[in-house]
Every structure is written in C-alpha cells, then in structure tokens.
Design a protein around this motif. Structure first.
Motif, PDB file in Angstrom:
ATOM      1  N   ALA A   1     -65.510 -33.868  19.571  1.00 42.87           N
ATOM      2  CA  ALA A   1     -65.179 -32.760  19.026  1.00 42.87           C
ATOM      3  C   ALA A   1     -65.825 -31.590  19.374  1.00 42.87           C
ATOM      4  O   ALA A   1     -66.586 -31.388  20.474  1.00 42.87           O
ATOM      5  CB  ALA A   1     -66.406 -33.404  17.567  1.00 42.87           C
ATOM      6  N   ALA A   2     -65.506 -29.819  18.868  1.00 41.60           N
ATOM      7  CA  ALA A   2     -65.902 -29.088  19.658  1.00 41.60           C
ATOM      8  C   ALA A   2     -66.161 -28.213  18.795  1.00 41.60           C
ATOM      9  O   ALA A   2     -65.823 -27.926  18.048  1.00 41.60           O
ATOM     10  CB  ALA A   2     -64.712 -28.622  20.752  1.00 41.60           C
ATOM     11  N   ALA A   3     -66.961 -27.005  18.780  1.00 43.38           N
ATOM     12  CA  ALA A   3     -66.992 -25.799  17.547  1.00 43.38           C
ATOM     13  C   ALA A   3     -67.480 -24.557  18.732  1.00 43.38           C
ATOM     14  O   ALA A   3     -67.856 -24.898  19.880  1.00 43.38           O
ATOM     15  CB  ALA A   3     -68.661 -25.967  17.376  1.00 43.38           C
ATOM     16  N   PHE A   4     -66.868 -23.239  18.492  1.00 43.77           N
ATOM     17  CA  PHE A   4     -66.568 -22.243  19.482  1.00 43.77           C
ATOM     18  C   PHE A   4     -67.330 -20.984  18.308  1.00 43.77           C
ATOM     19  O   PHE A   4     -66.989 -21.317  17.367  1.00 43.77           O
ATOM     20  CB  PHE A   4     -65.237 -21.873  19.522  1.00 43.77           C
ATOM     21  N   LEU A   5     -68.075 -20.396  18.505  1.00 44.77           N
ATOM     22  CA  LEU A   5     -68.763 -18.936  18.315  1.00 44.77           C
ATOM     23  C   LEU A   5     -69.086 -17.773  19.632  1.00 44.77           C
ATOM     24  O   LEU A   5     -68.749 -18.110  20.515  1.00 44.77           O
ATOM     25  CB  LEU A   5     -69.614 -19.238  17.276  1.00 44.77           C
ATOM     26  N   HIS A   6     -68.653 -16.468  18.842  1.00 38.52           N
ATOM     27  CA  HIS A   6     -69.013 -15.747  19.459  1.00 38.52           C
ATOM     28  C   HIS A   6     -70.792 -14.578  19.034  1.00 38.52           C
ATOM     29  O   HIS A   6     -70.123 -13.841  17.792  1.00 38.52           O
ATOM     30  CB  HIS A   6     -67.745 -14.773  19.433  1.00 38.52           C
ATOM     31  N   ALA A   7     -70.491 -14.578  20.192  1.00 39.33           N
ATOM     32  CA  ALA A   7     -72.695 -13.687  19.650  1.00 39.33           C
ATOM     33  C   ALA A   7     -72.924 -12.841  20.093  1.00 39.33           C
ATOM     34  O   ALA A   7     -72.990 -12.895  21.805  1.00 39.33           O
ATOM     35  CB  ALA A   7     -73.477 -14.558  19.630  1.00 39.33           C
ATOM     36  N   GLY A   8     -72.719 -11.745  19.618  1.00 37.44           N
ATOM     37  CA  GLY A   8     -72.868  -9.905  20.526  1.00 37.44           C
ATOM     38  C   GLY A   8     -72.051 -10.177  21.608  1.00 37.44           C
ATOM     39  O   GLY A   8     -70.323 -10.118  21.616  1.00 37.44           O
ATOM     40  N   ARG A   9     -72.021 -10.329  23.467  1.00 34.70           N
ATOM     41  CA  ARG A   9     -71.065 -10.283  24.424  1.00 34.70           C
ATOM     42  C   ARG A   9     -71.051 -11.548  24.427  1.00 34.70           C
ATOM     43  O   ARG A   9     -69.641 -11.663  25.128  1.00 34.70           O
ATOM     44  CB  ARG A   9     -71.636  -9.652  25.694  1.00 34.70           C
ATOM     45  N   TRP A  10     -71.373 -12.777  24.137  1.00 38.83           N
ATOM     46  CA  TRP A  10     -71.398 -14.647  24.630  1.00 38.83           C
ATOM     47  C   TRP A  10     -70.665 -15.341  23.892  1.00 38.83           C
ATOM     48  O   TRP A  10     -70.345 -14.685  22.837  1.00 38.83           O
ATOM     49  CB  TRP A  10     -73.046 -14.777  25.066  1.00 38.83           C
TER      50      TRP A  10
END
Length: 340
Positions: free
Chosen positions: A147-156
């Motif tokens: 299982a996986a999860a993905f997120l975009h926070a600021g530049r990262w």
C-alpha cells in the motif's frame, strides 16, 4: 539525460542490512527526538513508533549529504511488515504523477496478478484530499499486500510505502493509515490538494522530427500544465527506449499545450513547454532541472527516445542546469553539462 535517482520502489526493496549501515553515516537530513524523526528542511516529521511499526534506519536514497532525497524505514517487531517514508525534492513536484508512476512500477515489479483495490484521495494534516492512497492485493503471485500514499507539501513530495505478507493485510493497511495520521507538518497549509490522474487516449500528433533552434541558458520556467489531477490528461503516444516504455502526456483538449514524459516514480520527467518559437525542452529529476533549448515543434517519439537514451545529437549537453538545495536556494549553471 541527468543521472536518475534510484526508483523509490527499487529503493525500498534494496534496503538491506549493508545499505542500512551506509545510511547510518548519512543522517544530516534527519533530526531525531525522543519520540519522532524530522526532516528539517521540509518541516515534516513522523513518530518513531506508529501503528505497530518502529523506526529502523534513516538516510538518503541519493544525492548524499544534500538532504533532498531522504528515507526512513520502519519495521514490525518481526520484520515481516516493512514501511518506508520518503521525503524528497523533485524539481517538478506532482503527487498525482508520483502515484501514477508508482502504480505502473508496482504492476511491473509484482506481476499481472497484482490487483489495485483502492486508489483515491484522502485527508491528511487536516486537509481533505491532501493525499492519494493506493492499495494493491495479490502482489508477487498472491504473496504480498502493498500500500502507498502520496502528498505534495510546499516544494516537497512525501511518499509512504507499506508491504507485508497477504495474511497480514490488516497490519499493512493499519500501518499506512497510521503513518498518514502520524505525519507532522510545520506548516500544514502548504499541503496541496491532489487527486488521482484522470487519463484517456488523445489524438496522436506525430509531425515528424523536430529541430533544435536555440540553446537555453536562463533559469527554468514553470511548466504550463495543470498538476495534482486538477484537469484530465491524455496519452498522446508512447516512447520506447532501451530501459522501458513511457507515456507521452498532455492536458486533454489542449493540443498545443505542454507535453510531458514521466520516466520513473522518483520524479524524473522530460517536458516540452510552449515557448515563443516552439517548445522548450527541460529534463527534471530530484534536485535538478537540465535545460536543453527550444525545438521548432514537439519532437517525434523516436527523437524523445533518443533523448532519453542519450543518443540525440542535438542535445549532447545542456545549455543550463538548475540545482535545487534543501534550503530553497536555486543555482543555475550554464553549459558543460553532459547528457549522460
């Protein structure tokens, strides 16, 4: 083409004991506290123990010492369930594309029997639709759940991966959801809303080979393509190279818009963005953008394959390279950057 970061899927499978030993010398990117581990530059942390998983090792996948490509591995008490937190800085950040490329990598790695049983946006850090959550059953001929999860926070970008035996599926899912809930942000308002990419076929527009008309020596410009699944994308064609086959993507209904070719799940991507006299080529990777100039039109699939394989005579070297530091600084170097 710039040296690629190790595929994040490959990296988690390759984190053996010797790799941990090397990583122990590369802790600059992480600051441990009594209860948590924190990636200082990103302002993102995780408890050292979460959902039955405990921190085992942390370090850098690539670009050692720069703090832009960081991992932390967590294990169940018996080591059968393994989880990895990645916090990394691709020069083109898009959690939706990261999920899309990981989806392809999981199927290729674990075989056709692998079934994606969940793939949707979920809340994280108090933000609805802040992350994409994916679950894969019957991986490795039925032996594993991943299982996986993905997120975009600021530049990262942040990527979570949890894998374990099929009979321990509940632990795998509890681990992923516990890690999502356990993520700590200095600035939760920096989380971008994201959703799975919506893809369809689009008319092929193969107009023959293109000609490189000018070199680029300026700083990189933002690519004019909606990110984070905001708008539907379509598959314009495929590029077949020595290392694999890749989709050519563009915004659906925008025949003259930007063209991108995602290469791996670590953020490597080729982009052709509309410019004054054609399409500007840039190649993006972790912490780096190489700028190769302007083509009079979008190159053919054959030319793109040559670019990826390092065999296109027009792009023997980049006109400029932008290096992205963990502290937010961008340094542009001109000329002298070899394709491979």
């Amino acid at each position: 083409m710039p040296k690629r970061a190790l595929s994040l899927l490959s990296a988690v499978l390759a984190l053996s004991a010797p790799a941990f030993a090397r990583a122990a010398e590369e802790r600059e990117a992480w600051t441990p506290t009594a209860t948590a581990l924190r990636a200082d530059a990103a302002g993102i942390g995780m408890p050292q123990s979460v959902a039955g998983l405990s921190l085992a090792k942390s370090g850098e996948v690539s670009n050692g010492g720069k703090g832009i490509d960081n991992y932390a591995q967590y294990l169940s008490e018996d080591g059968a369930v393994q989880a990895t937190l990645y916090v990394y800085l691709p020069s083109y950040a898009d959690a939706s594309l990261a999920a899309y490329m990981t989806d392809k990598a999981v199927t290729e790695r674990f075989g056709a029997r692998t079934r994606r049983t969940a793939y949707s946006s979920v809340a994280v850090g108090g933000h609805a639709n802040g992350a994409i959550r994916a679950v894969y059953d019957d991986a490795a001929d039925g032996a594993l759940t991943t299982a996986a999860a993905f997120l975009h926070a600021g530049r990262w970008l942040v990527k979570l991966r949890v894998t374990g035996p099929t009979e321990r599926r509940k632990e795998v899912l509890a681990g992923l959801d516990g890690m999502l809930a356990g993520l700590q942000f200095d600035d939760a308002s920096s989380i971008h809303a994201t959703r799975p990419a919506r893809l369809a076929a689009c008319p092929a527009n193969e107009g023959g080979d293109a000609r490189l008309t000018a070199q680029t020596t300026s700083a990189p410009a933002d690519i004019s393509l909606p990110r984070e699944g905001q708008e539907p994308l379509c598959i314009r064609g495929k590029v077949d190279t020595a290392e694999g086959s890749y989709d050519i993507l563009q915004q659906a209904g925008a025949a003259d818009g930007a063209i991108i070719v995602p290469v791996d799940d670590a953020g490597t991507m080729v982009a052709f963005d509309p410019a004054k006299d054609g399409y500007r080529l840039s190649i993006h990777s972790v912490g780096q953008t190489d700028l190769y100039g302007v083509y009079d039109k979008v190159p053919s699939a054959r030319q793109i394959a040559q670019i990826l394989d390092g065999k296109d005579p027009q792009t023997a070297q980049a006109g400029a390279t932008a290096d992205y530091a963990a502290n937010g600084e961008v340094t542009v170097r001109t000329a002298g950057v070899k394709l491979r």
